[in-house]
Design a protein around this motif. Structure first.
Motif, PDB file in Angstrom:
ATOM      1  N   VAL A   1       0.840  -1.206   0.000  1.00 59.92           N
ATOM      2  CA  VAL A   1       0.000   0.000   0.000  1.00 59.92           C
ATOM      3  C   VAL A   1       0.873   1.253   0.000  1.00 59.92           C
ATOM      4  CG1 VAL A   1      -1.818   1.255   1.205  1.00 59.92           C
ATOM      5  CG2 VAL A   1      -1.871  -1.242   1.143  1.00 59.92           C
ATOM      6  N   VAL A   2       1.959   1.236   0.773  1.00 58.31           N
ATOM      7  CA  VAL A   2       2.888   2.377   0.754  1.00 58.31           C
ATOM      8  C   VAL A   2       3.472   2.549  -0.645  1.00 58.31           C
ATOM      9  CG1 VAL A   2       5.041   3.309   1.687  1.00 58.31           C
ATOM     10  CG2 VAL A   2       3.439   2.168   3.208  1.00 58.31           C
ATOM     11  N   GLN A   3       3.764   1.432  -1.315  1.00 59.40           N
ATOM     12  CA  GLN A   3       4.303   1.506  -2.682  1.00 59.40           C
ATOM     13  C   GLN A   3       3.288   2.119  -3.634  1.00 59.40           C
ATOM     14  OE1 GLN A   3       7.078   1.430  -3.964  1.00 59.40           O
ATOM     15  NE2 GLN A   3       7.315   0.183  -5.783  1.00 59.40           N
ATOM     16  N   MET A   4       1.992   1.833  -3.445  1.00 63.47           N
ATOM     17  CA  MET A   4       0.976   2.464  -4.282  1.00 63.47           C
ATOM     18  C   MET A   4       1.051   3.982  -4.155  1.00 63.47           C
ATOM     19  SD  MET A   4      -2.419   0.104  -3.740  1.00 63.47           S
ATOM     20  CE  MET A   4      -2.273  -1.612  -3.253  1.00 63.47           C
ATOM     21  N   VAL A   5       1.155   4.469  -2.928  1.00 60.85           N
ATOM     22  CA  VAL A   5       1.228   5.911  -2.692  1.00 60.85           C
ATOM     23  C   VAL A   5       2.545   6.466  -3.223  1.00 60.85           C
ATOM     24  CG1 VAL A   5       1.255   7.707  -0.920  1.00 60.85           C
ATOM     25  CG2 VAL A   5      -0.282   5.737  -0.676  1.00 60.85           C
ATOM     26  N   SER A   6       3.640   5.786  -2.902  1.00 62.64           N
ATOM     27  CA  SER A   6       4.963   6.251  -3.302  1.00 62.64           C
ATOM     28  C   SER A   6       5.100   6.318  -4.818  1.00 62.64           C
ATOM     29  CB  SER A   6       6.029   5.305  -2.728  1.00 62.64           C
ATOM     30  OG  SER A   6       7.312   5.637  -3.202  1.00 62.64           O
ATOM     31  N   HIS A   7       4.702   5.261  -5.508  1.00 60.97           N
ATOM     32  CA  HIS A   7       4.788   5.250  -6.967  1.00 60.97           C
ATOM     33  C   HIS A   7       3.922   6.348  -7.562  1.00 60.97           C
ATOM     34  CE1 HIS A   7       3.506   3.951 -11.035  1.00 60.97           C
ATOM     35  NE2 HIS A   7       4.767   3.601 -11.151  1.00 60.97           N
ATOM     36  N   GLY A   8       2.754   6.570  -6.981  1.00 66.50           N
ATOM     37  CA  GLY A   8       1.877   7.626  -7.482  1.00 66.50           C
ATOM     38  C   GLY A   8       2.530   8.990  -7.427  1.00 66.50           C
ATOM     39  N   LEU A   9       3.175   9.303  -6.316  1.00 65.78           N
ATOM     40  CA  LEU A   9       3.816  10.605  -6.154  1.00 65.78           C
ATOM     41  C   LEU A   9       5.046  10.747  -7.043  1.00 65.78           C
ATOM     42  CD1 LEU A   9       3.665  10.881  -2.243  1.00 65.78           C
ATOM     43  CD2 LEU A   9       2.176  12.044  -3.890  1.00 65.78           C
ATOM     44  N   ILE A  10       5.942   9.753  -6.988  1.00 65.07           N
ATOM     45  CA  ILE A  10       7.234   9.872  -7.670  1.00 65.07           C
ATOM     46  C   ILE A  10       7.079   9.792  -9.184  1.00 65.07           C
ATOM     47  CG2 ILE A  10       9.498   8.797  -7.967  1.00 65.07           C
ATOM     48  CD1 ILE A  10       9.194   7.775  -5.038  1.00 65.07           C
ATOM     49  N   THR A  11       6.328   8.815  -9.668  1.00 69.77           N
ATOM     50  CA  THR A  11       6.216   8.633 -11.114  1.00 69.77           C
ATOM     51  C   THR A  11       5.387   9.744 -11.747  1.00 69.77           C
ATOM     52  OG1 THR A  11       6.402   6.259 -10.753  1.00 69.77           O
ATOM     53  CG2 THR A  11       5.684   6.969 -12.920  1.00 69.77           C
ATOM     54  N   ALA A  12       4.395  10.242 -11.038  1.00 71.13           N
ATOM     55  CA  ALA A  12       3.658  11.407 -11.549  1.00 71.13           C
ATOM     56  C   ALA A  12       4.610  12.585 -11.713  1.00 71.13           C
ATOM     57  CB  ALA A  12       2.512  11.763 -10.607  1.00 71.13           C
ATOM     58  N   ALA A  13       5.489  12.812 -10.733  1.00 68.98           N
ATOM     59  CA  ALA A  13       6.466  13.905 -10.829  1.00 68.98           C
ATOM     60  C   ALA A  13       7.411  13.691 -12.003  1.00 68.98           C
ATOM     61  CB  ALA A  13       7.248  14.008  -9.524  1.00 68.98           C
ATOM     62  N   LEU A  14       7.885  12.453 -12.186  1.00 69.33           N
ATOM     63  CA  LEU A  14       8.804  12.174 -13.302  1.00 69.33           C
ATOM     64  C   LEU A  14       8.143  12.399 -14.652  1.00 69.33           C
ATOM     65  CD1 LEU A  14      10.633   8.968 -11.994  1.00 69.33           C
ATOM     66  CD2 LEU A  14      11.642  11.229 -12.362  1.00 69.33           C
ATOM     67  N   PHE A  15       6.882  12.039 -14.789  1.00 69.58           N
ATOM     68  CA  PHE A  15       6.194  12.263 -16.061  1.00 69.58           C
ATOM     69  C   PHE A  15       5.954  13.758 -16.304  1.00 69.58           C
ATOM     70  CE2 PHE A  15       4.755   7.700 -16.189  1.00 69.58           C
ATOM     71  CZ  PHE A  15       5.311   7.422 -17.422  1.00 69.58           C
ATOM     72  N   LEU A  16       5.671  14.506 -15.258  1.00 72.92           N
ATOM     73  CA  LEU A  16       5.531  15.954 -15.428  1.00 72.92           C
ATOM     74  C   LEU A  16       6.858  16.567 -15.865  1.00 72.92           C
ATOM     75  CD1 LEU A  16       3.306  16.913 -12.342  1.00 72.92           C
ATOM     76  CD2 LEU A  16       2.602  16.665 -14.728  1.00 72.92           C
ATOM     77  N   LEU A  17       7.958  16.090 -15.279  1.00 75.10           N
ATOM     78  CA  LEU A  17       9.278  16.610 -15.660  1.00 75.10           C
ATOM     79  C   LEU A  17       9.644  16.177 -17.073  1.00 75.10           C
ATOM     80  CD1 LEU A  17      11.152  16.000 -12.293  1.00 75.10           C
ATOM     81  CD2 LEU A  17      10.479  18.203 -13.271  1.00 75.10           C
ATOM     82  N   ALA A  18       9.279  14.949 -17.463  1.00 73.86           N
ATOM     83  CA  ALA A  18       9.536  14.515 -18.840  1.00 73.86           C
ATOM     84  C   ALA A  18       8.761  15.381 -19.829  1.00 73.86           C
ATOM     85  CB  ALA A  18       9.144  13.049 -19.003  1.00 73.86           C
ATOM     86  N   GLY A  19       7.582  15.838 -19.417  1.00 75.16           N
ATOM     87  CA  GLY A  19       6.789  16.699 -20.285  1.00 75.16           C
ATOM     88  C   GLY A  19       7.463  18.006 -20.616  1.00 75.16           C
ATOM     89  N   VAL A  20       8.391  18.435 -19.764  1.00 69.75           N
ATOM     90  CA  VAL A  20       9.141  19.666 -20.036  1.00 69.75           C
ATOM     91  C   VAL A  20       9.956  19.506 -21.319  1.00 69.75           C
ATOM     92  CG1 VAL A  20      10.959  21.198 -19.165  1.00 69.75           C
ATOM     93  CG2 VAL A  20       9.219  20.297 -17.604  1.00 69.75           C
ATOM     94  N   MET A  21      10.507  18.321 -21.555  1.00 69.66           N
ATOM     95  CA  MET A  21      11.276  18.073 -22.789  1.00 69.66           C
ATOM     96  C   MET A  21      10.394  18.219 -24.028  1.00 69.66           C
ATOM     97  SD  MET A  21      13.722  14.835 -21.962  1.00 69.66           S
ATOM     98  CE  MET A  21      15.221  15.024 -20.991  1.00 69.66           C
ATOM     99  N   GLN A  22       9.208  17.658 -23.954  1.00 68.02           N
ATOM    100  CA  GLN A  22       8.282  17.763 -25.079  1.00 68.02           C
ATOM    101  C   GLN A  22       7.888  19.211 -25.317  1.00 68.02           C
ATOM    102  OE1 GLN A  22       7.212  15.521 -27.234  1.00 68.02           O
ATOM    103  NE2 GLN A  22       5.733  16.837 -28.267  1.00 68.02           N
ATOM    104  N   ASP A  23       7.687  19.946 -24.236  1.00 67.92           N
ATOM    105  CA  ASP A  23       7.286  21.344 -24.350  1.00 67.92           C
ATOM    106  C   ASP A  23       8.393  22.197 -24.963  1.00 67.92           C
ATOM    107  OD1 ASP A  23       5.389  23.616 -23.512  1.00 67.92           O
ATOM    108  OD2 ASP A  23       7.278  24.210 -22.559  1.00 67.92           O
ATOM    109  N   ARG A  24       9.655  21.910 -24.593  1.00 71.47           N
ATOM    110  CA  ARG A  24      10.769  22.751 -25.051  1.00 71.47           C
ATOM    111  C   ARG A  24      11.274  22.349 -26.437  1.00 71.47           C
ATOM    112  NH1 ARG A  24       9.206  24.242 -20.624  1.00 71.47           N
ATOM    113  NH2 ARG A  24      10.500  24.970 -18.882  1.00 71.47           N
ATOM    114  N   ALA A  25      11.442  21.039 -26.656  1.00 73.64           N
ATOM    115  CA  ALA A  25      12.116  20.587 -27.873  1.00 73.64           C
ATOM    116  C   ALA A  25      11.320  19.587 -28.696  1.00 73.64           C
ATOM    117  CB  ALA A  25      13.471  19.971 -27.502  1.00 73.64           C
ATOM    118  N   GLY A  26      10.180  19.116 -28.166  1.00 72.62           N
ATOM    119  CA  GLY A  26       9.357  18.174 -28.916  1.00 72.62           C
ATOM    120  C   GLY A  26       9.948  16.791 -29.041  1.00 72.62           C
ATOM    121  N   SER A  27      10.832  16.406 -28.090  1.00 69.92           N
ATOM    122  CA  SER A  27      11.481  15.103 -28.184  1.00 69.92           C
ATOM    123  C   SER A  27      11.784  14.556 -26.791  1.00 69.92           C
ATOM    124  CB  SER A  27      12.786  15.216 -28.982  1.00 69.92           C
ATOM    125  OG  SER A  27      13.501  13.994 -28.963  1.00 69.92           O
TER     126      SER A  27
END
Length: 496
Positions: free
Chosen positions: A339-365
């Motif tokens: 259950v802790v992993q469900m919460v932890s993965h939700g927080l961390i991986t959501a943050a990583l995907f938001l940060l990955a989106g910065v690449m798409q926004d800046r350079a489209g890749s």
């Protein structure tokens, strides 16, 4: 209170969808305000929460809904659902902040995400199988339109694949729910009543078939190997906030279904299938890690780490069904870690995907080979991504370590063979360190020159998610004291 939490975003979504006169800025800020109110309401819920005891629910509400089949609007929370409710509210608020500068149909986007928020919260409070299924299916519809409407690349194809896979899984889930209804005497879809009755105890064949249908439906949504193939393209082509919600919230609906429905209602069948479930978990852990290591697309790499991390959860829940002498405490620790992993993965991986989106926004890749030395022009981005990477690989001090330590401490105690999955942690460390080196260190190359550092809304969306992961890693007691009693009660139900 729970009904307000579920239906407030649905009401806001309806207003935004029905009133075209609402301007772009007003729509974006309405989404943020509603998400803040949702988080405050969940905070009030958390502050007033008291453990309801075995098979009990707090803040319970029940109203007759479809009396002919004994289905009711029945909602409530316990130590298994309240942390996921809070995590859902946090992830959606982060996405609302991230989207503040999004100019692509903001009113429709805000309405769609508020709808998705409402049905996601509904899944985690539902105490009736039909109500659970309705919210579960509506989340698939909402995410389909998010990927198809705001995605990039082959978004239409990826959205269709996501919908067909997960909808087919939901049909298997519905078949399992009908099996439980038919077996119950009196017939009912009420989850607490089914838990108390364990309707298929003593019938291993039927119980195994019903559990198989439920497992397939939930495994597709989780997703586990071999039902994972819809996930990488869906993540790669979805917008950043869509990937954050998909990984952070929707994947947890599958694993939550295991602990809310499959394990307590079908304990005998769960024990019989425990080693199969453990094997699927181990394969998912190792497969997800090794395939992620081979990726050159950053977003696709993060998507495969989700297969790896969700495998840890499946592994722990399978181990909880392995009965061994004097192992109840170890099995309870494994469930708590899951259950802790469900919460932890939700927080961390959501943050990583938001940060990955910065690449798409800046350079489209998302191609890691198209960058290099990115830490020089974007130090805040590099620092935050490094924190997310270390949190995801389970570094002590972050929530991932608390989760994985408990998962393996509990699982290895009852099933020593699960120690082989520890290799997944090593491979995850290797793939994230490799990504950090390729993208952020060395000489500037490719899209790096002129790369703009994190903007305010990007920093204040991903940053708090990682800060929460750090807080849980340093002060886990706040979360564990809610989860542990419910985990012990679940283990007791599985062992009866």
């Amino acid at each position: 209170m729970l009904s307000l939490i579920v239906f407030l975003p649905l009401l806001a979504a309806a207003v935004l969808a029905a009133v075209p006169a609402i301007g772009p800025a007003a729509a974006r800020w309405a989404w943020v305000v509603v998400s803040v109110v949702e988080l405050l309401l969940v905070g009030v819920l958390w502050a007033g929460y008291e453990d309801p005891g075995p098979n009990g629910l707090a803040f319970e509400e029940q109203v007759p809904w479809i009396p002919g089949v004994s289905s009711s609007y029945h909602v409530g929370v316990d130590g298994l659902s309240l942390p996921l409710l809070a995590m859902t509210a946090v992830v959606f608020l982060a996405c609302a902040v991230y989207a503040l500068r999004d100019a692509d149909r903001p009113r429709v986007q805000a309405a769609l995400f508020l709808f998705l928020q409402g049905v996601s919260l509904g899944v985690f409070v539902a105490a009736d199988l039909i109500l659970f299924f309705v919210f579960f299916d509506l989340s698939i519809v909402g995410m389909y339109f998010v990927i198809a409407g705001w995605g990039h690349g082959s978004a239409a194809r990826s959205a269709l694949k996501f919908f067909l896979y997960t909808f087919l899984g939901s049909l298997a889930l519905l078949l399992g729910f009908i099996g439980l209804y038919v077996a119950a005497a009196p017939h009912t879809f009420d989850i607490p009543e089914l838990v108390a009755a364990a309707p298929l105890a003593g019938d291993p064949l039927t119980g195994g078939l019903v559990l198989a249908a439920i497992l397939v439906g939930l495994a597709v949504k989780t997703p586990t190997v071999p039902f994972h193939t819809w996930l990488p393209p869906a993540h790669t082509d979805a917008p950043a906030i869509g990937s954050a919600v998909l990984a952070g919230v929707l994947l947890k609906m599958g694993t939550y279904g295991f602990v809310r429905i499959a394990m307590p209602i079908l304990p005998e069948a769960w024990r019989a299938w425990a080693w199969v479930i453990v094997a699927v978990g181990v394969v998912s852990v190792l497969y997800g890690a090794f395939v992620a290591l081979a990726q050159t697309d950053l977003k696709r790499m993060i998507a495969y780490t989700s297969v790896n991390h969700m495998g840890y959860i499946v592994l722990a829940l399978g181990a909880a069904g392995v009965l061994a002498e004097d192992a109840a405490q170890a099995r309870s620790v494994a469930v708590t870690g899951a259950v802790v992993q469900m919460v932890s993965h939700g927080l961390i991986t959501a943050a990583l995907f938001l940060l990955a989106g910065v690449m798409q926004d800046r350079a489209g890749s998302y191609d890691m080979g198209s960058y290099g030395g990115l830490a020089a022009p974007a130090p805040r981005y590099a620092a935050l991504f490094a924190v997310g990477a270390f949190a995801s690989l389970g570094l002590p001090g972050f929530s991932g370590f608390i989760a994985e330590f408990q998962i393996f401490a509990g699982s290895v105690a009852v099933a020593p063979v699960t120690a082989v999955a520890l290799l997944g942690i090593l491979v995850t460390a290797a793939l994230f360190l490799r990504a950090l080196q390729r993208v952020f260190t060395g000489p500037a190359a490719g899209h790096t020159p002129g790369f703009e550092d994190l903007r305010a809304q990007e920093l204040w969306s991903a940053g708090p998610l990682l800060a929460l992961s750090l807080l849980i890693g340093v002060l886990p007691r706040v979360l564990l004291e809610v989860i542990e009693p419910a985990s012990a009660a679940l283990v007791s139900l599985v062992g009866r």
